[in-house]
Design a protein around this motif. Structure first.
Motif, PDB file in Angstrom:
ATOM      1  N   LEU A 109       8.319   7.871   3.815  1.00 50.11           N
ATOM      2  CA  LEU A 109       7.173   6.846   4.146  1.00 50.11           C
ATOM      3  C   LEU A 109       6.281   7.513   5.462  1.00 50.11           C
ATOM      4  O   LEU A 109       7.112   8.107   6.705  1.00 50.11           O
ATOM      5  CB  LEU A 109       8.250   5.777   4.341  1.00 50.11           C
ATOM      6  CG  LEU A 109       8.260   4.789   3.434  1.00 50.11           C
ATOM      7  CD1 LEU A 109       8.873   2.807   3.780  1.00 50.11           C
ATOM      8  CD2 LEU A 109       7.103   4.681   2.424  1.00 50.11           C
ATOM      9  N   ASN A 110       5.529   7.317   5.467  1.00 48.08           N
ATOM     10  CA  ASN A 110       4.660   7.560   6.205  1.00 48.08           C
ATOM     11  C   ASN A 110       4.478   6.814   7.783  1.00 48.08           C
ATOM     12  O   ASN A 110       5.626   5.510   7.829  1.00 48.08           O
ATOM     13  CB  ASN A 110       3.430   7.548   6.820  1.00 48.08           C
ATOM     14  CG  ASN A 110       2.237   6.461   5.881  1.00 48.08           C
ATOM     15  OD1 ASN A 110       2.344   5.742   6.551  1.00 48.08           O
ATOM     16  ND2 ASN A 110       1.274   6.403   5.432  1.00 48.08           N
ATOM     17  N   LEU A 169       2.588 -10.347   7.619  1.00 45.38           N
ATOM     18  CA  LEU A 169       1.044 -10.170   7.538  1.00 45.38           C
ATOM     19  C   LEU A 169       1.706  -8.657   6.770  1.00 45.38           C
ATOM     20  O   LEU A 169       1.237  -8.179   7.667  1.00 45.38           O
ATOM     21  CB  LEU A 169       0.262 -10.629   7.243  1.00 45.38           C
ATOM     22  CG  LEU A 169      -0.791 -10.468   6.086  1.00 45.38           C
ATOM     23  CD1 LEU A 169      -1.215 -10.939   4.654  1.00 45.38           C
ATOM     24  CD2 LEU A 169      -1.981 -10.756   7.183  1.00 45.38           C
ATOM     25  N   ILE A 170       1.515  -7.723   5.456  1.00 48.10           N
ATOM     26  CA  ILE A 170       1.325  -6.331   5.466  1.00 48.10           C
ATOM     27  C   ILE A 170       0.357  -6.688   4.363  1.00 48.10           C
ATOM     28  O   ILE A 170       0.001  -6.951   3.682  1.00 48.10           O
ATOM     29  CB  ILE A 170       2.505  -5.531   4.907  1.00 48.10           C
ATOM     30  CG1 ILE A 170       3.392  -6.192   5.225  1.00 48.10           C
ATOM     31  CG2 ILE A 170       2.328  -4.286   3.986  1.00 48.10           C
ATOM     32  CD1 ILE A 170       4.686  -5.812   4.825  1.00 48.10           C
ATOM     33  N   GLN A 171      -1.189  -5.297   5.430  1.00 41.98           N
ATOM     34  CA  GLN A 171      -2.335  -5.742   4.676  1.00 41.98           C
ATOM     35  C   GLN A 171      -2.532  -3.977   4.557  1.00 41.98           C
ATOM     36  O   GLN A 171      -2.323  -3.434   5.168  1.00 41.98           O
ATOM     37  CB  GLN A 171      -3.389  -6.639   4.727  1.00 41.98           C
ATOM     38  CG  GLN A 171      -3.725  -6.331   6.929  1.00 41.98           C
ATOM     39  CD  GLN A 171      -4.657  -7.239   6.749  1.00 41.98           C
ATOM     40  OE1 GLN A 171      -4.253  -8.754   6.522  1.00 41.98           O
ATOM     41  NE2 GLN A 171      -6.143  -6.768   7.719  1.00 41.98           N
ATOM     42  N   GLY A 172      -3.555  -3.897   3.524  1.00 47.10           N
ATOM     43  CA  GLY A 172      -4.434  -2.686   3.661  1.00 47.10           C
ATOM     44  C   GLY A 172      -5.569  -2.620   2.721  1.00 47.10           C
ATOM     45  O   GLY A 172      -5.044  -3.006   1.381  1.00 47.10           O
ATOM     46  N   PRO A 173      -6.431  -1.475   3.092  1.00 47.94           N
ATOM     47  CA  PRO A 173      -7.150  -1.443   1.773  1.00 47.94           C
ATOM     48  C   PRO A 173      -6.141  -0.207   0.152  1.00 47.94           C
ATOM     49  O   PRO A 173      -4.962  -0.192   0.700  1.00 47.94           O
ATOM     50  CB  PRO A 173      -7.596  -0.182   2.080  1.00 47.94           C
ATOM     51  CG  PRO A 173      -7.978   0.138   3.886  1.00 47.94           C
ATOM     52  CD  PRO A 173      -6.365  -0.722   4.111  1.00 47.94           C
ATOM     53  N   PRO A 174      -7.066  -0.150  -0.301  1.00 50.38           N
ATOM     54  CA  PRO A 174      -6.098  -0.125  -1.537  1.00 50.38           C
ATOM     55  C   PRO A 174      -5.689   1.750  -1.684  1.00 50.38           C
ATOM     56  O   PRO A 174      -7.000   2.297  -1.139  1.00 50.38           O
ATOM     57  CB  PRO A 174      -7.585   0.096  -3.068  1.00 50.38           C
ATOM     58  CG  PRO A 174      -8.344  -1.013  -2.141  1.00 50.38           C
ATOM     59  CD  PRO A 174      -8.425  -0.871  -0.801  1.00 50.38           C
ATOM     60  N   GLY A 175      -5.150   2.107  -1.661  1.00 49.81           N
ATOM     61  CA  GLY A 175      -4.091   3.510  -1.894  1.00 49.81           C
ATOM     62  C   GLY A 175      -4.199   4.161  -0.790  1.00 49.81           C
ATOM     63  O   GLY A 175      -3.198   4.867  -0.538  1.00 49.81           O
ATOM     64  N   THR A 179       2.220  -0.447  -2.443  1.00 49.79           N
ATOM     65  CA  THR A 179       3.898  -0.725  -3.153  1.00 49.79           C
ATOM     66  C   THR A 179       4.446  -0.359  -2.924  1.00 49.79           C
ATOM     67  O   THR A 179       5.684  -0.406  -2.629  1.00 49.79           O
ATOM     68  CB  THR A 179       2.595  -0.249  -4.602  1.00 49.79           C
ATOM     69  OG1 THR A 179       1.389  -1.112  -5.145  1.00 49.79           O
ATOM     70  CG2 THR A 179       3.386  -0.370  -5.813  1.00 49.79           C
ATOM     71  N   GLN A 180       4.461   1.201  -2.356  1.00 50.79           N
ATOM     72  CA  GLN A 180       5.678   2.461  -1.876  1.00 50.79           C
ATOM     73  C   GLN A 180       6.744   1.519  -0.705  1.00 50.79           C
ATOM     74  O   GLN A 180       7.385   0.933  -0.831  1.00 50.79           O
ATOM     75  CB  GLN A 180       5.066   3.066  -1.370  1.00 50.79           C
ATOM     76  CG  GLN A 180       4.742   3.960  -2.766  1.00 50.79           C
ATOM     77  CD  GLN A 180       5.580   4.414  -4.408  1.00 50.79           C
ATOM     78  OE1 GLN A 180       6.734   4.718  -3.384  1.00 50.79           O
ATOM     79  NE2 GLN A 180       5.713   4.247  -4.840  1.00 50.79           N
ATOM     80  N   LEU A 208       6.518   3.102   7.691  1.00 52.79           N
ATOM     81  CA  LEU A 208       7.834   2.189   8.276  1.00 52.79           C
ATOM     82  C   LEU A 208       7.788   0.753   9.115  1.00 52.79           C
ATOM     83  O   LEU A 208       8.679   0.336   9.089  1.00 52.79           O
ATOM     84  CB  LEU A 208       8.562   3.896   9.173  1.00 52.79           C
ATOM     85  CG  LEU A 208       9.749   3.743   8.874  1.00 52.79           C
ATOM     86  CD1 LEU A 208      10.947   3.672   7.456  1.00 52.79           C
ATOM     87  CD2 LEU A 208      10.014   4.744   9.405  1.00 52.79           C
ATOM     88  N   ASP A 209       6.415   1.247   9.894  1.00 55.71           N
ATOM     89  CA  ASP A 209       6.242  -0.038  11.061  1.00 55.71           C
ATOM     90  C   ASP A 209       5.930  -1.070  10.166  1.00 55.71           C
ATOM     91  O   ASP A 209       6.896  -2.257  10.780  1.00 55.71           O
ATOM     92  CB  ASP A 209       4.773   0.910  11.890  1.00 55.71           C
ATOM     93  CG  ASP A 209       5.451   1.410  12.457  1.00 55.71           C
ATOM     94  OD1 ASP A 209       6.310   1.582  12.816  1.00 55.71           O
ATOM     95  OD2 ASP A 209       4.527   1.516  13.375  1.00 55.71           O
ATOM     96  N   ALA A 210       5.542  -0.947   8.620  1.00 58.12           N
ATOM     97  CA  ALA A 210       5.685  -2.729   8.040  1.00 58.12           C
ATOM     98  C   ALA A 210       6.769  -2.603   7.738  1.00 58.12           C
ATOM     99  O   ALA A 210       7.395  -3.870   7.256  1.00 58.12           O
ATOM    100  CB  ALA A 210       4.436  -2.453   6.658  1.00 58.12           C
TER     101      ALA A 210
END
Length: 319
Positions: free
Chosen positions: A252-253, A271-277, A281-282, A257-259
């Motif tokens: 993991l980057n 809350l874990i969020q991020g743009p597509p890609g 999921t990983q 890893l922080d998440a």
């Protein structure tokens, strides 16, 4: 207010009745007005009840729907979408029946239009094309329920009246919709059809917003306050085997890893969020792997002393 949670079907019906009752030309006119925030409340940090929470967020979500309708047409007019079927197309009403407060109709359309629309797409149906010098008199929104066989579309529309007050879901009589309903009741009527936008994503948002009443973290969401008062919420709540942590660090980057570490902390809500890609999921897979292969970490007393006390071992189903 009722304490029972609305069913997903009744929630979807409420959403569709409100949106399908709207007057497209009024949406366009209102978007050019100065007072766009009329009737909207400021978002607060915490809420005393589900009713208060929905009272703030539901009107905002419906404003988002109006924004999507306007943006969808704007994109088409600016040539951003070359898809077939995004201009006015003609269709014939093959059948129409009332069901659960809606009018459900089957329309015969061109192959191009049928292939260009999907379930939950919002369409504008009108007796007349919207052109310069034309004053449309009979028009309404419809939502695609399914693409039928060749040249066929199954649609749902709402012609009982306009719903102008979200707190009183009683339709107000509309001459526009009365005229439109008379067209539907005439066999082999022709209508002009214009694709507006997709409602799929915002329908999921709406259902999710209304499901907060039955959510296990309801009180945490509404209060927006951390349960841990001793400053211990940053510490890890799980004893993760070192080989697994080494594997996660390798695969993991840094932000992922922080998440994962945040998810393994004693925080009540993360809350874990991020743009597509970006690897959500990983990240979720890494977090689930850590929980499924770990034991609860030893607890800390309020006095600040570590004690050799472990939480009860959880079986896989509980985890």
């Amino acid at each position: 207010a009722s304490s029972s949670t609305p069913s997903p079907a009744s929630t979807t019906d409420r959403f569709l009745k409100i949106v399908l009752s709207w007057d497209y030309l009024r949406i366009v006119a209102d978007s050019k007005g100065a007072d766009k925030a009329k009737g909207l409340q400021h978002v607060k940090n915490s809420y005393a009840s589900v009713e208060e929470y929905l009272g703030v967020f539901e009107p905002l979500l419906f404003e988002e729907v109006k924004g999507q309708i306007l943006q969808g047409r704007r994109n088409e007019e600016e040539g951003e979408d070359d898809e077939v079927g995004l201009d006015w197309q003609r269709g014939a009403v093959a059948s129409c029946a009332e069901s659960e407060g809606f009018h459900k109709l089957s329309m015969v359309v061109s192959d191009g239009l049928r292939d260009s629309v999907c379930e939950n797409d919002l369409l504008l149906l009108s007796k007349e094309k919207f052109e310069e010098g034309v004053n449309p008199t009979a028009y309404a929104f419809a939502v695609v329920e399914q693409r039928g066989g060749k040249d066929n579309l199954s649609l749902r529309t709402f012609v009982a009246g306009e719903i102008k007050n979200l707190n009183v879901a009683r339709p107000v009589k509309s001459l526009r919709l009365q005229r439109f309903a008379s067209i539907l009741s005439t066999s082999d009527s022709f209508l002009w059809i214009l694709k507006m936008c997709s409602l799929s994503t915002i329908l999921r948002e709406y259902s999710g917003m209304h499901s907060v009443a039955s959510h296990p973290f309801k009180d945490l969401i509404l209060s927006a306050s951390e349960n841990n008062r001793d400053g211990d919420d940053q510490k890890r709540a799980w004893n993760v085997p070192q080989p697994l942590m080494d594997y996660l660090k390798t695969n993991l980057n840094g932000s992922q890893l922080d998440a994962v570490n945040a998810g393994l902390s004693r925080r009540s809500f993360v809350l874990i969020q991020g743009p597509p890609g970006t690897g959500k999921t990983q990240t979720i897979l890494g977090l689930l792997s850590a929980v499924l292969h770990s034991a609860p970490a030893r607890m800390q007393t309020r006095g600040g002393f570590d004690v050799q006390k472990h939480g009860p071992e959880l079986d896989i189903e509980s985890k």
